[in-house]
Design a protein around this motif. Sequence first.
Motif, mmCIF file in Angstrom:
data_model
loop_
_atom_site.group_PDB
_atom_site.id
_atom_site.type_symbol
_atom_site.label_atom_id
_atom_site.label_comp_id
_atom_site.label_asym_id
_atom_site.label_seq_id
_atom_site.Cartn_x
_atom_site.Cartn_y
_atom_site.Cartn_z
ATOM 1 N N THR A 86 0.824 -1.204 0.000
ATOM 2 C CA THR A 86 0.000 0.000 0.000
ATOM 3 C C THR A 86 0.862 1.260 0.000
ATOM 4 N N TYR A 87 0.243 2.330 -0.389
ATOM 5 C CA TYR A 87 0.913 3.637 -0.369
ATOM 6 C C TYR A 87 1.314 4.009 1.059
ATOM 7 N N GLU A 88 0.450 3.689 2.014
ATOM 8 C CA GLU A 88 0.737 4.013 3.409
ATOM 9 C C GLU A 88 1.996 3.289 3.898
ATOM 10 N N ALA A 98 9.836 7.775 -8.573
ATOM 11 C CA ALA A 98 9.138 8.789 -7.779
ATOM 12 C C ALA A 98 10.186 9.808 -7.342
ATOM 13 N N GLU A 99 10.138 11.002 -7.929
ATOM 14 C CA GLU A 99 11.139 12.027 -7.625
ATOM 15 C C GLU A 99 10.958 12.601 -6.221
ATOM 16 N N THR A 100 9.680 12.726 -5.813
ATOM 17 C CA THR A 100 9.356 13.289 -4.495
ATOM 18 C C THR A 100 8.169 12.538 -3.915
ATOM 19 N N ALA A 101 7.838 12.869 -2.664
ATOM 20 C CA ALA A 101 6.680 12.240 -2.015
ATOM 21 C C ALA A 101 5.388 12.540 -2.773
ATOM 22 N N ALA A 102 5.363 13.679 -3.489
ATOM 23 C CA ALA A 102 4.139 14.088 -4.185
ATOM 24 C C ALA A 102 3.731 13.118 -5.298
ATOM 25 N N MET A 133 3.618 4.274 -7.795
ATOM 26 C CA MET A 133 3.272 2.936 -7.309
ATOM 27 C C MET A 133 2.109 2.345 -8.082
ATOM 28 N N ASP A 134 1.073 3.127 -8.250
ATOM 29 C CA ASP A 134 -0.122 2.631 -8.943
ATOM 30 C C ASP A 134 0.190 2.261 -10.390
ATOM 31 N N THR A 135 0.948 3.105 -11.066
ATOM 32 C CA THR A 135 1.288 2.849 -12.468
ATOM 33 C C THR A 135 2.164 1.618 -12.611
ATOM 34 N N ALA A 136 3.181 1.510 -11.757
ATOM 35 C CA ALA A 136 4.085 0.362 -11.822
ATOM 36 C C ALA A 136 3.335 -0.941 -11.550
ATOM 37 N N SER A 137 2.471 -0.922 -10.545
ATOM 38 C CA SER A 137 1.713 -2.125 -10.189
ATOM 39 C C SER A 137 0.757 -2.542 -11.304
#
Length: 448
Positions: free
Chosen positions: A140-142, A171-175, A181-185
């Motif tokens: 998860t993102y969390e 992911a360059e930054t937390a933003a 993550m979603d795209t890679a998954s």
Amino acid sequence: MFDKILIANRGEIALRVHRACREMGIRTVAVHSEADANAMHVRLADESVCIGPPPANKSYLNIPAIITAAEVTGAQAIHPGYGFLSENARFAEIVEAHGLAFIGPTAAHIRMMGDKITAKQAVMDAGIPVVPGSEGGVDTYEDAVPIAEKIGYPVLIKAASGGGGRGMKVAETAANLKEAMDTASTEALAAFGDGTVYIEKYLGRPRHIEIQILADTHGNVVHLGERDCSLQRRHQKILEEAPSPALNDDDRKKIGDVVRRAIEAIGYRGVGTIEFLWENGEFYFIEMNTRLQVEHPVTEMITGIDLVREQIRVADGQKLDIKQSDVTFEGWAIECRINAENARTFAPSPGLVTDFHAPGGLGVRLDSALYAGYSIPPYYDSLIGKLIVHGRTREEALLRLRRSLEEMVVGGVETTIPIFLDLLEEADFVSGNYHIRWLEDWLASREN
């Protein structure tokens, strides 16, 4: 030794395996799709069997058809080449369940190294350095947020299964962590049937360095030095050289010894390649390929060791006839992967080869199944040949490469030969000053 080997592949690698077999006095069986009925490996093999229509999933990935072909022809072993079923653990199991030898590692090792998370843990346990990252899959993102913060941005989101750059996002930054993550998954699930991803530190300008190993079933392991595979487009290698212009002798010995001890520890058999990112003098494991590599000829050129012959001997249960102290590295080798593609757009260019002339001379090798009158089918990878040159020095190898590229003729289709001729004009390449993102930047500059 085996009397007959079935080659479960096509194109230049099928021909490469056939040649090694013939030099060992072993008869060969070529399998082919309907589209490859006139392919060179089919024409030269002792026997051939059509295993299905053109699509790979109905022919070269058709396990029942391949096993049937082996049984009907009386083959005792199957060589999978690279690609297709070469790293399919289930195929290796089925081959051996039918009383045939699989010319490759055990299914257990293929499965272990095919999952990047399992592979990372296995090599860590064996003492190989890895890129800082999550200990396993991140669901998860969390869960990802504290891991990414601990590693430090930018981070790389990677598919646990598969390869070739699919399911890989930065992911360059937390933003933009969640989006990456979603795209890679999503990409990983679509490409490999497994949406599991993990997180690693993103390295800025590393080299891609890989170590070739060879191991038998009696506990003997040797490493055959490194290859530099940093020139890549969309995570696909286009040129490889050995040795690497970036490493010194201390780096070379250090990583070679580490890899050799690790391979001994896991009890591996056959040929394999441990791939690393190298930056600021440090090596970071990225994956292991449990098969013959496309770029294996550059290692053969500087060591004089026939890797396919050694694969076959190991599969037959024989001991390696070389020790680490016997391995020497002579000169410099460079390989260009020549594709039937437009040199600007990279659009595939299948079709009839009207003219063909292979370069020759001292230190020149062309691994290709082309001939004048052959029709390149549109169903498979566009690789049509590998031009490999060897010289006493890197400078001599580069001069020989230019001469060989200028001499090579492939008429009727477009090829990527012009790219390599242009590369030879670039000061950074000529000096060996490049990294894994250098080629894409250079290609982009050619468009402007």
